[in-house]
Design an enzyme around this catalytic site. Structure first.
Site, short mmCIF file in Angstrom:
data_model
loop_
_atom_site.label_atom_id
_atom_site.label_comp_id
_atom_site.label_asym_id
_atom_site.label_seq_id
_atom_site.Cartn_x
_atom_site.Cartn_y
_atom_site.Cartn_z
N SER A 1 -23.30 -9.31 -36.42
CA SER A 1 -23.58 -10.71 -36.73
C SER A 1 -23.42 -11.59 -35.50
O SER A 1 -23.92 -12.72 -35.49
CB SER A 1 -22.64 -11.20 -37.83
OG SER A 1 -21.32 -11.33 -37.34
N GLY A 2 -22.72 -11.11 -34.48
CA GLY A 2 -22.43 -11.92 -33.31
C GLY A 2 -21.08 -12.62 -33.41
O GLY A 2 -20.61 -13.21 -32.44
N GLY A 3 -20.43 -12.56 -34.58
CA GLY A 3 -19.09 -13.09 -34.73
C GLY A 3 -18.08 -12.17 -34.06
O GLY A 3 -18.39 -11.05 -33.66
N LYS B 1 -6.73 -11.13 -37.75
CA LYS B 1 -7.69 -11.78 -36.86
C LYS B 1 -7.14 -11.97 -35.45
O LYS B 1 -7.85 -11.75 -34.47
CB LYS B 1 -8.12 -13.13 -37.45
CG LYS B 1 -9.05 -13.93 -36.58
CD LYS B 1 -10.46 -13.34 -36.53
CE LYS B 1 -11.22 -13.69 -37.77
NZ LYS B 1 -12.66 -13.32 -37.68
N GLY C 1 9.98 -13.00 -53.57
CA GLY C 1 9.13 -13.03 -54.76
C GLY C 1 9.50 -14.21 -55.64
O GLY C 1 10.57 -14.81 -55.49
N CYS D 1 15.24 -12.33 -49.26
CA CYS D 1 15.20 -13.24 -50.41
C CYS D 1 15.25 -12.44 -51.72
O CYS D 1 16.27 -11.84 -52.03
CB CYS D 1 13.98 -14.15 -50.32
SG CYS D 1 14.03 -15.56 -51.46
N TYR D 2 14.17 -12.39 -52.50
CA TYR D 2 14.17 -11.61 -53.72
C TYR D 2 14.46 -10.14 -53.42
O TYR D 2 15.17 -9.47 -54.18
CB TYR D 2 12.81 -11.75 -54.41
CG TYR D 2 12.70 -11.02 -55.74
CD1 TYR D 2 13.14 -11.62 -56.92
CD2 TYR D 2 12.16 -9.74 -55.81
CE1 TYR D 2 13.05 -10.96 -58.13
CE2 TYR D 2 12.06 -9.07 -57.02
CZ TYR D 2 12.50 -9.68 -58.18
OH TYR D 2 12.42 -9.02 -59.38
N GLU E 1 11.11 -14.46 -41.35
CA GLU E 1 9.72 -14.45 -40.92
C GLU E 1 9.14 -15.84 -40.71
O GLU E 1 8.08 -16.00 -40.11
CB GLU E 1 8.85 -13.67 -41.93
CG GLU E 1 8.57 -14.38 -43.24
CD GLU E 1 9.68 -14.23 -44.27
OE1 GLU E 1 9.42 -14.51 -45.46
OE2 GLU E 1 10.80 -13.82 -43.90
N ASP F 1 -15.56 -10.46 -35.24
CA ASP F 1 -15.21 -9.22 -35.91
C ASP F 1 -16.23 -8.12 -35.63
O ASP F 1 -15.88 -7.02 -35.17
CB ASP F 1 -15.08 -9.44 -37.42
CG ASP F 1 -14.04 -10.48 -37.76
OD1 ASP F 1 -13.15 -10.73 -36.92
OD2 ASP F 1 -14.11 -11.07 -38.86
N SER F 2 -17.50 -8.40 -35.92
CA SER F 2 -18.51 -7.36 -35.71
C SER F 2 -18.71 -7.07 -34.23
O SER F 2 -19.02 -5.94 -33.84
CB SER F 2 -19.85 -7.77 -36.35
OG SER F 2 -20.38 -8.92 -35.73
N HIS G 1 14.68 -16.51 -45.04
CA HIS G 1 13.39 -15.96 -44.62
C HIS G 1 13.32 -15.90 -43.09
O HIS G 1 12.96 -16.88 -42.43
CB HIS G 1 12.25 -16.82 -45.15
CG HIS G 1 12.04 -16.69 -46.62
ND1 HIS G 1 11.24 -15.73 -47.17
CD2 HIS G 1 12.56 -17.39 -47.66
CE1 HIS G 1 11.25 -15.85 -48.50
NE2 HIS G 1 12.05 -16.85 -48.82
#
Length: 522
Positions: free
Chosen positions: A235-237, A378, A67, A94-95, A183, A239-240, A181
């Protein structure tokens, strides 16, 4: 009625879960993704979470993020310290490392020696986190304060020149802290260190896999939808499309896909969507051509948030009208992702923008929502899509915003400006594909600003629009860097756009990253 999200996503209560407590760090989402890369479910939660709320979520472990604050400042972010008494393993980063130390009686102070960037870590005790790892390793630091004295019961396990207590462990209580960190990719053995915590300290089963996500989503969708019909906003993307594939796997012909063509798609996209899903996948598909309705509603609207809300509400109203002719249609399927939820503003994250399928939804609607991807990033969606057998041209299609070109046309949206941007954007994508960079670039597209610039074409003075070219690299859209496209490619795109698209006389390239910018301009 007010919309509610039913258990359309995988029942995350059935998976081992790590809570990532967000102290406002830029890396909180990255921590969550790194945990998932170890096949363990992660969930980002507010620093205001109470011990009782933690107990209800039944996590196997907790990670405290970094943070921007100082733990001894008057307005320092705190945590319910009784969380440390639950017997659940905790890793402070870290924080979060400093919060853990201060809460348990250690000392945090400004050492006068800041560390930002790469630092050399010396392991002094390979107890658990550093087990079987090198004694000397490179880590990524970002701090001014440091733990100068570890709490009672902790073993100091590593140090750097600027942090005498760069890592500490109390294995008996399951409490761990690192000033660096793990990550971040610059920390050489960061993922190994995280996995030591997940597996050795928390006993994680590594059960967050494509197969288990799909299986539990299918089971949850069937239980939620029952004998009703679900309508998917297609939508054809990616995700959908992945959302539709999961729901179709669960309920078959009870799914009706509705493709609302708002006229703000990329060139030729409407026909491609219909061909793919009606003819290839044999899904029930209703193609609603609603360009005039959307453009009329958007006429004169220049505020981007208002555009998103108009588009979101118009989508829902079109769905409701279609559903009125479909018996027992009570559910709406959406491709909402975890970053959509975070960016649209939660208790844990400031609102960056409203996504049309989250913050842009109207308060009153007749559907319950089925959101099978709501817990996924994603990259996880793409991986699930491949597992479901979707073709590469769908799975690896570059992200496209739900509001379409409405948020890539700055200012007023007119039919002329839509046509200009569609033609220019098609050239951008075509050249990126020809250069073999389509999969390497996260997104590449054109933006049409609400200005005109002077130019000369054929010895004639012109006054036309510039095209802003945007191309970025990213893993999950939470952060992004501008793509270093070859000069030759930029030159080809510029030449083709200016020569082939009437109304454009200049091309510029956006070289800003996210943050501080966003990927889209609106």
């Amino acid at each position: 009625m007010t919309a509610r999200s039913v258990s359309g996503q995988a029942s995350t209560g059935d998976f081992d879960r790590i809570l990532v407590v967000d102290f406002g760090a830029q890396y909180a989402q990255l921590i969550a993704r790194r945990v998932r890369e170890a096949s363990v479910l992660s969930e980002i939660v507010s620093r205001e979470i109470t011990a009782d709320e933690v107990r209800q979520k039944k996590p196997i472990g907790i990670i405290l993020s970094g943070g921007p604050a100082s733990v001894y400042a008057d307005d320092a972010y705190a945590i319910d310290e009784s969380i440390f008494e639950l017997g659940i393993p905790v890793l402070g980063i870290c924080y979060g490392h400093q919060v853990l130390a201060q809460a348990l009686g250690g000392t945090v102070a400004s050492t006068g020696t800041s560390e930002f960037g790469a630092a050399e870590l010396t392991v002094t005790a390979a107890v658990r986190l550093f087990k079987e790892l090198p004694e000397n390793q490179t880590v990524w630091m970002s701090h001014r304060d440091a733990v100068s004295e570890a709490p009672a019961g902790f073993v100091v396990t590593a140090s750097t020149p600027g942090a005498g207590v760069a890592a500490m462990e109390d294995t008996e209580r399951g409490l761990y802290g690192v000033q660096f960190h793990p990550e971040v990719g610059h920390t050489a053995f960061g993922q190994r260190i995280l996995e030591r915590f997940l597996v050795d300290a928390c006993g994680a089963r590594a059960d967050w896999t494509n197969e288990s996500i799909i299986d539990q989503s299918v089971e949850s969708i069937r239980a939620s939808v029952g004998d009703s019909v679900a309508i998917c906003g297609l939508s054809g993307g990616v995700d959908s499309s992945v959302a539709a594939a999961i729901v179709h796997k669960a309920i078959g012909d009870q799914l009706v896909c509705v493709f609302v063509d708002h006229g703000l798609m990329r060139l030729g996209e409407g026909d491609q969507v219909e061909e793919t899903f009606r003819n290839h996948f044999k899904m029930n598909l209703i193609h609603v051509k609603a360009q005039d309705r959307f453009l009329d509603a958007l006429a004169g609207i220049t505020d981007p948030e208002e555009k998103r809300k108009i588009i979101g509400e118009t989508f829902i109203r079109v769905f409701e009208e279609v559903a009125a002719g479909i018996k027992n249609a009570n559910f709406l399927v959406q491709g909402t992702l975890y970053p959509d939820v975070i960016e649209s503003g939660t208790k844990d994250a400031a609102k960056i923008k409203s996504h049309h399928n989250v913050g842009g939804l109207p308060d009153e609607m007749r559907f319950d929502l089925v959101e099978p991807l709501r817990d996924l990033f994603k990259d996880e969606v793409r991986s699930v899509g491949e597992e479901l057998g979707l073709p590469d041209e769908i799975v690896w299609r570059q992200p496209f915003p739900g509001p379409g070109l409405a948020v890539r046309i700055i200012g007023d949206i007119t039919r002329e400006r839509v046509s200009i941007l569609q033609a220019a954007d098609a050239i951008v994508v075509d050249e990126i594909r020809k250069a073999g960079l389509y999969r390497e670039v996260w997104q590449s597209f054109g933006i049409l600003p609400a200005i005109k610039t002077v130019g000369v074409q054929g010895d004639t003075r012109t006054y036309a629009y510039p095209l802003i070219l945007r191309a970025v690299t990213s893993d999950d859209a939470m952060t992004a860097d501008w793509a270093r496209l070859p000069y030759e490619l930029l030159a080809r795109i510029s030449s083709r756009v200016i020569n082939e698209v009437p109304g454009i006389n200049r091309v510029a390239y956006d070289i800003s990253s996210k943050p501080p910018a966003t990927i889209e301009w609106e």
